[in-house]
Design an enzyme around this catalytic site. Structure first.
Site, short mmCIF file in Angstrom:
data_model
loop_
_atom_site.label_atom_id
_atom_site.label_comp_id
_atom_site.label_asym_id
_atom_site.label_seq_id
_atom_site.Cartn_x
_atom_site.Cartn_y
_atom_site.Cartn_z
N LYS A 87 0.87 -1.19 0.00
CA LYS A 87 0.00 0.00 0.00
C LYS A 87 0.90 1.23 0.00
O LYS A 87 1.57 1.53 0.98
CB LYS A 87 -0.91 0.00 1.22
CG LYS A 87 -1.92 1.15 1.23
CD LYS A 87 -2.86 1.02 2.43
CE LYS A 87 -3.88 2.13 2.44
NZ LYS A 87 -4.80 2.02 3.61
N LYS A 140 -2.01 -1.43 -3.84
CA LYS A 140 -2.89 -0.24 -3.82
C LYS A 140 -2.05 1.02 -3.80
O LYS A 140 -1.12 1.12 -2.99
CB LYS A 140 -3.80 -0.30 -2.59
CG LYS A 140 -4.76 0.88 -2.47
CD LYS A 140 -5.64 0.75 -1.25
CE LYS A 140 -6.57 1.95 -1.16
NZ LYS A 140 -7.49 1.87 0.00
#
Length: 207
Positions: A87, A140
């Protein structure tokens, strides 16, 4: 009741704090180990409430292992974990944070989210989460990091979720600038046309 609906819950505390960080804060510092205790209780609570999968998105070190131990101890040994393994620290999250009122009230999240320039670190984080017991991993945001998606898929061969096109976090800001598409201040996006598919050969989940 919605037969066949799979419920995947986000395990993170940022929406429930007054400082907006993904961990417990003391004296201006995010406390990794103390946060793990909170995350394990949250994951167990979600499982008890009927979640089909839990997805820790906080990026604290060791959280997958801690959650796996707690789920196993509590009788949820078969409940899968989707780890937000890579992330990245990104401005793409701004529309979501505005909608959820979860923007950091001081500093930023670069101390525990990924450095966009360090691709090798992303691979190490993914490897760590898999070793700790993650059943699936996520990159992400997805679209700006397709090179990472490819490396993760090729190197580890685990189901890899790509949070990409159609998600508020990734294109809300861009969508809001399109003529005739939305009005100033709009952060939500319609989900028409957003599809999820599983590649039968690789097991990769794509949105």
């Amino acid at each position: 009741q919605v037969p066949g609906l799979m419920v995947v819950t986000d395990v993170c505390i940022d929406e429930y704090t007054d400082h907006g960080h993904c961990g417990i804060v003391k004296d201006g510092k995010v406390l990794n180990d103390e946060t793990l205790e909170c995350l394990t209780v949250m994951a167990r609570t979600h499982a008890e409430a009927g979640a089909d999968m839990v997805a820790p998105s906080d990026m604290m070190d060791g959280r997958v292992a801690a959650i796996r131990r707690e789920l196993d101890r509590s009788g949820f040994s078969e409940l899968p974990i989707l780890a937000y393994a890579a992330k990245f620290s990104s401005c793409f999250y701004a529309p979501f944070r505005d909608a959820a009122f979860s923007s950091p009230q001081f500093g930023d999240r670069q101390s525990y989210q990924m450095d966009p320039a360090n691709t090798d670190e992303a691979l190490r984080e993914v490897a760590m989460d898999i070793e700790e017991g993650a059943d699936m991993v996520m990159v992400k945001p997805g679209l700006p990091y397709l090179d990472i998606v490819q490396r993760v898929s090729s190197e580890f061969g685990v189901p890899t979720l790509i949070e990409g096109y159609g998600m508020t976090e990734n294109c809300g800001a861009s969508h809001a600038t399109l003529p005739g598409k939305s009005r100033p201040g709009t952060v939500g996006l319609p989900y028409e046309g957003v599809q999820c598919r599983i590649d039968p050969s690789s097991g990769e989940i794509q949105i």
